[in-house]
Design a protein around this motif. Structure first.
Motif, mmCIF file in Angstrom:
data_model
loop_
_atom_site.group_PDB
_atom_site.id
_atom_site.type_symbol
_atom_site.label_atom_id
_atom_site.label_comp_id
_atom_site.label_asym_id
_atom_site.label_seq_id
_atom_site.Cartn_x
_atom_site.Cartn_y
_atom_site.Cartn_z
ATOM 1 N N GLU A 129 0.826 -1.212 0.000
ATOM 2 C CA GLU A 129 0.000 0.000 0.000
ATOM 3 C C GLU A 129 0.858 1.259 0.000
ATOM 4 O OE1 GLU A 129 -3.750 -2.029 2.451
ATOM 5 O OE2 GLU A 129 -2.300 -0.745 3.471
ATOM 6 N N CYS A 130 1.947 1.227 0.764
ATOM 7 C CA CYS A 130 2.840 2.389 0.804
ATOM 8 C C CYS A 130 3.602 2.552 -0.507
ATOM 9 C CB CYS A 130 3.815 2.262 1.972
ATOM 10 S SG CYS A 130 3.062 2.539 3.592
ATOM 11 N N MET A 131 4.000 1.442 -1.114
ATOM 12 C CA MET A 131 4.702 1.532 -2.390
ATOM 13 C C MET A 131 3.785 2.070 -3.487
ATOM 14 S SD MET A 131 7.142 -1.886 -2.298
ATOM 15 C CE MET A 131 8.115 -1.439 -3.742
ATOM 16 N N ASP A 132 2.475 1.809 -3.360
ATOM 17 C CA ASP A 132 1.521 2.394 -4.309
ATOM 18 C C ASP A 132 1.633 3.919 -4.321
ATOM 19 O OD1 ASP A 132 0.475 -0.060 -5.038
ATOM 20 O OD2 ASP A 132 -1.211 0.031 -3.628
ATOM 21 N N VAL A 133 1.973 4.481 -3.176
ATOM 22 C CA VAL A 133 2.002 5.934 -3.033
ATOM 23 C C VAL A 133 3.162 6.561 -3.808
ATOM 24 C CG1 VAL A 133 2.239 7.832 -1.378
ATOM 25 C CG2 VAL A 133 0.863 5.815 -0.787
ATOM 26 N N PHE A 134 4.343 5.920 -3.787
ATOM 27 C CA PHE A 134 5.529 6.604 -4.314
ATOM 28 C C PHE A 134 6.166 5.990 -5.555
ATOM 29 C CE2 PHE A 134 7.323 3.864 -0.841
ATOM 30 C CZ PHE A 134 8.153 3.058 -1.613
ATOM 31 N N MET A 135 5.763 4.815 -5.972
ATOM 32 C CA MET A 135 6.464 4.146 -7.061
ATOM 33 C C MET A 135 6.471 4.945 -8.367
ATOM 34 S SD MET A 135 8.101 1.376 -6.302
ATOM 35 C CE MET A 135 8.224 0.379 -7.784
ATOM 36 N N ASP A 136 5.404 5.668 -8.640
ATOM 37 C CA ASP A 136 5.358 6.443 -9.882
ATOM 38 C C ASP A 136 6.137 7.752 -9.791
ATOM 39 O OD1 ASP A 136 3.803 4.535 -11.102
ATOM 40 O OD2 ASP A 136 1.900 5.545 -10.687
ATOM 41 N N THR A 137 6.427 8.194 -8.569
ATOM 42 C CA THR A 137 7.035 9.516 -8.368
ATOM 43 C C THR A 137 8.529 9.471 -8.140
ATOM 44 O OG1 THR A 137 4.960 10.277 -7.407
ATOM 45 C CG2 THR A 137 6.897 11.636 -6.995
ATOM 46 N N ILE A 138 9.024 8.451 -7.430
ATOM 47 C CA ILE A 138 10.436 8.479 -7.042
ATOM 48 C C ILE A 138 11.427 8.345 -8.198
ATOM 49 C CG2 ILE A 138 10.018 7.772 -4.655
ATOM 50 C CD1 ILE A 138 10.999 4.960 -5.457
ATOM 51 N N PRO A 139 11.064 7.797 -9.376
ATOM 52 C CA PRO A 139 12.052 7.833 -10.461
ATOM 53 C C PRO A 139 12.527 9.252 -10.786
ATOM 54 C CG PRO A 139 10.380 6.230 -10.981
ATOM 55 C CD PRO A 139 9.911 6.947 -9.747
ATOM 56 N N HIS A 140 11.622 10.229 -10.685
ATOM 57 C CA HIS A 140 12.034 11.613 -10.909
ATOM 58 C C HIS A 140 13.015 12.049 -9.818
ATOM 59 C CE1 HIS A 140 11.741 15.708 -12.446
ATOM 60 N NE2 HIS A 140 11.635 16.119 -11.196
ATOM 61 N N ALA A 141 12.726 11.672 -8.575
ATOM 62 C CA ALA A 141 13.617 12.029 -7.466
ATOM 63 C C ALA A 141 14.992 11.398 -7.645
ATOM 64 C CB ALA A 141 12.998 11.594 -6.142
ATOM 65 N N MET A 142 15.017 10.130 -8.026
ATOM 66 C CA MET A 142 16.300 9.442 -8.202
ATOM 67 C C MET A 142 17.053 9.997 -9.407
ATOM 68 S SD MET A 142 15.336 5.498 -7.123
ATOM 69 C CE MET A 142 14.131 5.313 -8.448
ATOM 70 N N GLY A 143 16.315 10.407 -10.444
ATOM 71 C CA GLY A 143 16.954 11.047 -11.583
ATOM 72 C C GLY A 143 17.603 12.355 -11.197
ATOM 73 N N LEU A 144 16.962 13.111 -10.306
ATOM 74 C CA LEU A 144 17.557 14.348 -9.805
ATOM 75 C C LEU A 144 18.835 14.051 -9.025
ATOM 76 C CD1 LEU A 144 14.325 16.161 -8.572
ATOM 77 C CD2 LEU A 144 15.830 16.968 -10.408
ATOM 78 N N LEU A 145 18.808 13.016 -8.206
ATOM 79 C CA LEU A 145 19.985 12.662 -7.417
ATOM 80 C C LEU A 145 21.133 12.192 -8.315
ATOM 81 C CD1 LEU A 145 18.276 10.841 -4.409
ATOM 82 C CD2 LEU A 145 19.384 13.077 -4.383
ATOM 83 N N ARG A 146 20.807 11.479 -9.382
ATOM 84 C CA ARG A 146 21.829 11.060 -10.341
ATOM 85 C C ARG A 146 22.334 12.223 -11.197
ATOM 86 N NH1 ARG A 146 20.629 5.481 -13.698
ATOM 87 N NH2 ARG A 146 20.659 3.979 -11.969
ATOM 88 N N GLY A 147 21.545 13.299 -11.242
ATOM 89 C CA GLY A 147 21.896 14.410 -12.105
ATOM 90 C C GLY A 147 21.492 14.185 -13.543
ATOM 91 N N GLU A 148 20.509 13.310 -13.753
ATOM 92 C CA GLU A 148 20.091 12.955 -15.108
ATOM 93 C C GLU A 148 18.854 13.716 -15.576
ATOM 94 O OE1 GLU A 148 21.774 8.332 -15.084
ATOM 95 O OE2 GLU A 148 19.605 8.712 -15.052
ATOM 96 N N VAL A 149 18.154 14.407 -14.662
ATOM 97 C CA VAL A 149 16.967 15.167 -15.049
ATOM 98 C C VAL A 149 17.074 16.574 -14.466
ATOM 99 C CG1 VAL A 149 15.507 13.102 -15.168
ATOM 100 C CG2 VAL A 149 15.615 14.418 -13.045
#
Length: 311
Positions: free
Chosen positions: A285-305
């Motif tokens: 249920e908790c993963m339903d909340v963030f799975m679609d959003t965190i790729p953008h966050a991780m891309g920011l951390l990688r410096g790719e977006v």
């Protein structure tokens, strides 16, 4: 571009590696004949030649293989490269998987010099394409033809699970969902509800393996042994409270007990760490909340977006 100036192997662990003129590199092992090979992420160890030269200039007087490295290469500063870098040498293709390594016991070099450069400067790789490398071969950085998959680890916190008194269902369920979403789950750990081991693993996975995501499960409630949020925040460089707040808000629509969750979300280096509850159902249920959003966050951390601004 670099050049291989030494190849070193050892037939048994705990013995110093010795130079050889050439070696074969295989998938799922590493250097043929080297005791440190295996089906894991640290198949091949590499050191930059200039780091050894600088260390020797201070009186170390060490030769190739003294640090347990397989390849000594001049012209490439491995420590400056990100995990995931592809290295081509002849027909062999290596992928960097870890930067640095914790020393569990001090070697003779450390006793003489007061430090050892391998924990700080050494890097590790796995073999993607097999072949032979000879002394004198050129090594180049290979461009990727596709984006590197998100890399993640899952840590379950459970005293009973660590003692073998309960089967861990949450960890495997989280890992399965990540894999189905295209993530590479590189490690799954089961720990007792102890702060120190959890901190150690979070630091190792973030600082050495440079993972994009670490998900923990368990230890987020009110029990005296529930220490996951505190351990997470002690290793954090920055907090990311919105993720934990969003999980609590969504869970409150399902059960009022969601307000008792103390889960935290934080950032260490370029790694996002999210605490999940202990039950498999609540984790999903908790993963339903963030799975679609965190790729953008991780891309920011990688410096790719780019940034998140909306126009």
């Amino acid at each position: 571009m670099g050049k291989v100036i030494a190849i070193c192997t050892s037939p048994a662990r705990g013995t110093q590696k010795q130079p050889v003129p050439a070696a074969r590199f295989t998938v799922d092992w590493g250097v043929v004949g080297d005791a440190h090979g295996g089906n894991w992420h640290r198949q091949v160890s590499l050191l930059s030649a200039d780091k050894i030269e600088a260390f020797n200039a201070r009186g170390a007087d060490v030769k190739p293989g003294a640090f347990g490295e397989n390849l000594v290469v001049e012209g490439i500063d491995f420590r400056s490269l990100p995990v995931g870098t592809l290295l081509r040498c002849g027909g062999v293709l290596l992928e960097m998987t870890q930067i640095g390594k914790e020393c569990h016991s001090h070697c003779e070099i450390y006793k003489k010099m007061g430090e050892c450069i391998m924990p700080r400067e050494g890097v590790f790789a796995r073999v993607l394409v097999p072949g032979e490398i000879k002394v004198g071969d050129e090594m180049t950085l290979e461009p990727r033809t596709a984006p590197r998959p998100w890399q993640a680890a899952v840590i379950t916190l459970s005293d009973k699970g660590a003692r073998g008194e309960r089967v861990d269902e949450s960890g495997p369920a989280i890992a399965k969902r990540l894999q189905e979403a295209g993530y590479e789950v590189v490690e799954q750990l089961l720990l007792a509800d102890e702060a120190a081991p959890l901190r150690t693993q979070l630091i190792r996975l973030a600082d050495q393996r440079k993972l994009d995501l670490i998900l923990t499960t368990g230890g987020t409630g009110f029990s005296p042994r529930d220490i996951t949020p505190e351990a997470t925040l002690t290793v954090a460089d920055r907090t990311a409270p919105g993720i934990a707040e969003a999980m609590r808000a969504a869970s409150l629509a399902i059960t009022p007990r969601a307000m008792l969750s103390r889960a935290a979300s934080a950032i260490r280096g370029k790694t996002l760490i999210i605490n999940l509850p202990g039950s498999p159902k609540a984790c999903m249920e908790c993963m339903d909340v963030f799975m679609d959003t965190i790729p953008h966050a991780m891309g920011l951390l990688r410096g790719e977006v780019g940034d998140c601004a909306r126009h």
